[in-house]
Design an enzyme around this catalytic site. Structure first.
Site, PDB file in Angstrom:
ATOM      1  N   ASN A   1       0.746  -1.074   0.290  1.00 22.03           N
ATOM      2  CA  ASN A   1       0.151   0.266   0.244  1.00 22.03           C
ATOM      3  C   ASN A   1       1.008   1.049   0.130  1.00 22.03           C
ATOM      4  OD1 ASN A   1      -1.879  -1.769   0.147  1.00 22.03           O
ATOM      5  ND2 ASN A   1      -2.094  -1.755   2.038  1.00 22.03           N
TER       6      ASN A   1
ATOM      7  N   CYS B   1      12.140  13.590  -8.961  1.00 21.46           N
ATOM      8  CA  CYS B   1      12.290  14.580  -9.967  1.00 21.46           C
ATOM      9  C   CYS B   1      11.863  13.382 -11.320  1.00 21.46           C
ATOM     10  CB  CYS B   1      13.456  15.642  -9.225  1.00 21.46           C
ATOM     11  SG  CYS B   1      13.654  16.264 -10.710  1.00 21.46           S
TER      12      CYS B   1
ATOM     13  N   SER C   1      -4.775  -9.508  -3.017  1.00 17.47           N
ATOM     14  CA  SER C   1      -5.400 -10.472  -4.243  1.00 17.47           C
ATOM     15  C   SER C   1      -3.888 -11.358  -5.012  1.00 17.47           C
ATOM     16  CB  SER C   1      -5.826  -9.111  -5.671  1.00 17.47           C
ATOM     17  OG  SER C   1      -5.067  -8.989  -6.049  1.00 17.47           O
TER      18      SER C   1
ATOM     19  N   ASN D   1      -8.946 -12.371   4.213  1.00 20.59           N
ATOM     20  CA  ASN D   1      -8.707 -11.886   3.015  1.00 20.59           C
ATOM     21  C   ASN D   1     -10.379 -12.195   3.347  1.00 20.59           C
ATOM     22  OD1 ASN D   1      -9.863 -11.448  -0.103  1.00 20.59           O
ATOM     23  ND2 ASN D   1      -7.382 -11.665  -0.096  1.00 20.59           N
TER      24      ASN D   1
ATOM     25  N   GLY E   1      -5.617  -9.143   2.710  1.00 24.68           N
ATOM     26  CA  GLY E   1      -5.567  -8.647   2.209  1.00 24.68           C
ATOM     27  C   GLY E   1      -5.220  -7.683   0.752  1.00 24.68           C
TER      28      GLY E   1
ATOM     29  N   CYS F   1      14.703  22.074 -10.390  1.00 21.59           N
ATOM     30  CA  CYS F   1      15.108  22.101 -11.466  1.00 21.59           C
ATOM     31  C   CYS F   1      14.763  22.165 -13.095  1.00 21.59           C
ATOM     32  CB  CYS F   1      16.482  21.039 -11.086  1.00 21.59           C
ATOM     33  SG  CYS F   1      14.805  19.399 -11.979  1.00 21.59           S
TER      34      CYS F   1
ATOM     35  N   HIS G   1       6.330  -0.960  -2.728  1.00 27.40           N
ATOM     36  CA  HIS G   1       5.515   0.132  -3.914  1.00 27.40           C
ATOM     37  C   HIS G   1       5.611   1.610  -3.754  1.00 27.40           C
ATOM     38  CE1 HIS G   1       2.899  -3.766  -5.372  1.00 27.40           C
ATOM     39  NE2 HIS G   1       4.006  -3.864  -5.121  1.00 27.40           N
TER      40      HIS G   1
END
Ligand code: OAD
Length: 247
Positions: A104, A129, A191, A215, A189, A152, A121
């Site tokens: 998450n 940047c 898949s 789940n 939780g 920048c 993730h």
């Protein structure tokens, strides 16, 4: 209806566990009101998450991708960690050897105080940047426009992993070390369809470990899990912790 016998089986296993690895997906945050990726409520303006969370979508239309993240951040900003998140923080306190790997990007585990954690993730409250790779928290960035820009002059992107991108090396190394060391993996939780994370339960099984799944419905992980507890993680996890504490 949660089976008391299965909860007790899980509690007994946890009581004999030396290193607990917990892996979470979007399902744990669902009871906080955050749409999952593949659930029906994950749609935004008829786009599926898979259509927007890609480097190609961002290259083609960074404004739409930013607007989608702004929509998600609007929901997440109002959300609070639920009893499932708090129970995982309790597990971190109970186990000396513990790691949480979350897919998450909502930052809710961090808000309950989980510290032994890898956000594999990324985190949507952080930006990066596209030229320099430098990261900062979104709130530190002046936001005169969408997409926001780095000092920048280049575009800033959310510091998250998109489809087709590799996972951050350091996070992956930490995850692989934990997969080697853990004797119990609790998967909550998710898949179980996005790799490489989807292969983690099998790795633990191949190493002789025990896999617990929580789940609301069966997933590919159910086929290899030693115990699957079907129901909402916000109901089940506190029960598991309660049963563990009375072991
Ligand atoms: P998914 O949306 O694919 O799956 C959510 C899972 O949570 C499903 O299996 C649901 O059955 C389950 N679920 C829903 N509500 C629940 C509840 N209250 N308690 C327990 N389980 C519940 O989300 P992920 O598996 O997290 O990656 O998706 C994996 C990755 O694919 C994401 O991190 C993201 C996504 O695209 C990237 O963006 C790289």
């Amino acid at each position: 209806m949660i089976q008391a016998a299965d909860i007790n089986k899980v509690a007994t296993r946890l009581a004999n566990t030396k290193f607990l690895l917990v892996l979470t997906g979007a399902g744990i945050s669902h009871e906080s009101g955050i749409p999952t990726f593949r659930g029906n409520d994950g749609l935004w303006q008829n786009y599926r998450a898979e259509e927007l969370a890609t480097p190609w979508a961002f290259e083609r239309d960074p404004v739409t991708v930013w607007q989608w993240y702004d929509w998600r951040r609007g929901i997440i900003g109002k959300a609070k960690p639920n009893p499932g998140h708090h129970a995982i923080k309790e597990l971190e306190d109970i186990f000396e050897n513990f790691l949480l790997i979350t897919q998450n990007v909502d930052g809710l585990h961090g808000r309950t105080g989980n510290a032994k954690m890898v956000e594999i993730h990324g985190n949507l409250w952080r930006v990066r940047c596209v030229r320099e790779g430098k990261t900062s928290m979104l709130m530190e960035v002046p936001l005169p426009s969408i997409p926001p820009r780095c000092e920048c002059g280049e575009i800033l992107r959310p510091d998250v992993v998109w489809f087709g991108e590799s996972l951050p090396t350091q996070a992956l190394e930490q995850a692989f070390r934990a997969l080697e060391m853990c004797d119990t993996l609790m998967v909550v939780g998710t898949s179980g369809v996005v790799y490489p994370v989807a292969s983690f339960p099998e790795t633990v099984k191949n190493n002789g470990g025990f896999v617990i799944e929580i789940n609301t419905e069966a997933t590919p992980i159910s086929n290899i899990a030693d115990v699957s507890l079907f129901g909402k993680s916000g109901d089940i996890l506190p029960e598991v912790v309660r049963a563990l504490r009375t072991q």
